[in-house]
Design an enzyme around this catalytic site. Sequence first.
Site, PDB file in Angstrom:
ATOM      1  N   ASP A 136       0.855  -1.189   0.000  1.00 58.56           N
ATOM      2  CA  ASP A 136       0.000   0.000   0.000  1.00 58.56           C
ATOM      3  C   ASP A 136       0.892   1.239   0.000  1.00 58.56           C
ATOM      4  OD1 ASP A 136      -3.239   0.517   0.877  1.00 58.56           O
ATOM      5  OD2 ASP A 136      -1.861   2.215   1.002  1.00 58.56           O
ATOM      6  N   THR A 191     -13.417  -2.803  -8.243  1.00 57.17           N
ATOM      7  CA  THR A 191     -14.556  -2.731  -9.168  1.00 57.17           C
ATOM      8  C   THR A 191     -14.198  -1.758 -10.281  1.00 57.17           C
ATOM      9  OG1 THR A 191     -16.003  -3.099  -7.291  1.00 57.17           O
ATOM     10  CG2 THR A 191     -17.014  -2.246  -9.306  1.00 57.17           C
ATOM     11  N   ASN A 226     -24.341  -5.408  -8.139  1.00 55.87           N
ATOM     12  CA  ASN A 226     -24.545  -4.310  -7.193  1.00 55.87           C
ATOM     13  C   ASN A 226     -25.762  -3.474  -7.574  1.00 55.87           C
ATOM     14  OD1 ASN A 226     -22.571  -5.023  -5.463  1.00 55.87           O
ATOM     15  ND2 ASN A 226     -21.185  -3.319  -5.926  1.00 55.87           N
ATOM     16  N   LEU A 233     -34.425  -7.076   1.145  1.00 62.03           N
ATOM     17  CA  LEU A 233     -35.779  -6.506   1.075  1.00 62.03           C
ATOM     18  C   LEU A 233     -36.136  -5.838   2.403  1.00 62.03           C
ATOM     19  CD1 LEU A 233     -37.855  -9.231  -0.851  1.00 62.03           C
ATOM     20  CD2 LEU A 233     -37.062  -7.012  -1.706  1.00 62.03           C
ATOM     21  N   GLY A 271     -26.539   2.958   1.266  1.00 59.15           N
ATOM     22  CA  GLY A 271     -25.332   3.786   1.308  1.00 59.15           C
ATOM     23  C   GLY A 271     -24.105   2.912   1.144  1.00 59.15           C
ATOM     24  N   CYS A 329     -19.891   1.269  -2.046  1.00 58.76           N
ATOM     25  CA  CYS A 329     -20.067   0.508  -3.297  1.00 58.76           C
ATOM     26  C   CYS A 329     -21.387   0.756  -4.015  1.00 58.76           C
ATOM     27  CB  CYS A 329     -19.880  -0.973  -3.013  1.00 58.76           C
ATOM     28  SG  CYS A 329     -18.198  -1.374  -2.549  1.00 58.76           S
ATOM     29  N   LYS A 361     -21.913   4.359  -5.579  1.00 53.83           N
ATOM     30  CA  LYS A 361     -20.944   4.719  -6.643  1.00 53.83           C
ATOM     31  C   LYS A 361     -21.019   3.752  -7.811  1.00 53.83           C
ATOM     32  CE  LYS A 361     -16.537   2.504  -5.356  1.00 53.83           C
ATOM     33  NZ  LYS A 361     -16.420   1.532  -6.444  1.00 53.83           N
ATOM     34  N   LYS A 367     -24.112   1.113   7.694  1.00 53.22           N
ATOM     35  CA  LYS A 367     -24.764  -0.111   8.178  1.00 53.22           C
ATOM     36  C   LYS A 367     -23.986  -0.548   9.403  1.00 53.22           C
ATOM     37  CE  LYS A 367     -22.263  -3.574   5.588  1.00 53.22           C
ATOM     38  NZ  LYS A 367     -22.371  -4.723   4.697  1.00 53.22           N
TER      39      LYS A 367
END
Length: 455
Positions: free
Chosen positions: A30, A121, A210, A252, A259, A262, A265, A323
């Site tokens: 990184d 992604t 997604n 559901l 939010g 992922c 966007k 979440k």
Amino acid sequence: MRVTVIGAGYVGLVSGVCFADFGHRVICVDKDAGRIEALRRGEIPIFEPGLADLVAANISQGRLEFSNEPTGIGEADAVFIAVGTPSRRGDGHADLTHIYDVVREIAPLLSPTAIVVTKSTVPVGTGDEIERLLRELRPDAEIQVVSNPEFLREGAAIQDFKHPDRIVVGTDDARARAVVAEVYRPLYLNAAPILNVSRRTAELVKYASNAFLATKIAFINEVADLCESVGADVQDVARGMGLDNRIGGKFLHAGPGFGGSCLPKDTTALIKTAHDHGAQLRIVETVAAVNDQRKRAMARKVVAALDGPIRGKTIAVLGLTFKPNTDDTRDSPALPLITALHDLGAVVRSYDPAGMEQAKPHAPDVVCCASAYAAAEGADAVVIATEWEQFRALDLERLRRIMARPVIVDLRNVYRGDEMKRANFRYVAVGRPDAECRPVPSLAKRSAGRLGGAE
Ligand code: UDX
Ligand code: UDX
């Protein structure tokens, strides 16, 4: 096998440590030196259940290393790219700057027969562009570029990585396919299906998946609005729908909108990709628009629950992350809700078990409290914005004692109307008829009396 993972964010770190836990020799690279130093000390820069122990175990067994330099690239059997692909400012395309920076950086280091795998992604065609760039930079080599999108959810990342519903491998090259299959061989024991498809197809599987998850959520949210108008119960509607295995009960849960780093966007990036190719995804366009509106609209529920203007009122917002079980507040529904409450003149107090530091830059005026009860102290209403476990069994009696008014707005439907009625709370939920529970008159008068002076 020798695996190098570039980008030690959510996807890179979880992928890297799980590959190491499979028995492979893994180097996680990184560019953020501070992040690498922290990881070497065993400090995990993200909140993810079980990750710290798994990193420590694999470091101690010599299978996992961290580097700030592109180490081990030349010896690697496979190099996975997992750097960020955030939304590009201004147009919502996926910003691929980091991806191409990494490709240019590793090109001279790659072995002539290297396998480069995109785990981030990336829009359809990115693999083709990476391959073109590598051919330009390394005309001497036969480097294969594979798409291997990741489907892990934050908060359940290790479980999802080790028990995937599918492993998607996008390449037409048999050697590359075999190498990636070998990397994931330990997962065969969990009977994880490997889906071998073309690279472009693999890139699109991720976005389409997604976008479809986002569509399910946006759909049930709109049905919740209808339930409120016709007096039906969205949770029972979702149960009734979900028992049809063509529909499935997952994703559901009606709420304040989706939010995270992922879904928002990726739906936007997919819409852009479609436009660029002369196609139009009207359903996904609507999903993205409806979801944005919904997040701000949640403030209206608070105004309704307090019977009118909330200027000068104190609102306690429980949950800031998008979440539970993550510290990630990227595109969290709680943030536009708080902005809308502020715009309506309310004072907002808040508590989140993990994401308060991450939320502060996005909600500077929020009073951050040390607990749910500290946030609720003197509040005119409590709003449950994230369904953390610890918000599911709050001491309602204690809340009634410390709040200015016994009003709860439950944007995650974690409570039932009847228990709220018994506890004498005014309770507003999402898409459920018993959302409008009123305290018995005597209590109402007492609380109104207590507020009489204030208003
Ligand atoms: C990433 C992608 O952004 C997302 O599209 C995909 O769905 C999942 O993988 P995430 O892991 O959450 O998401 O990214 P992030 O947490 O931003 O981590 C990216 C890491 O890459 C950061 O630690 C950053 O320092 C590092 N990085 C970035 C590099 O090492 N080199 C670079 O050139 C750019
Ligand atoms: C998502 C995808 O699930 C995962 O496969 C992909 O790799 C990355 O993006 P994540 O961003 O971690 O994972 O969150 P997810 O669990 O999908 O939740 C996304 C948002 O939808 C959250 O805000 C969540 O609260 C909301 N949601 C989810 C609902 O409102 N209702 C639901 O039924 C499910």
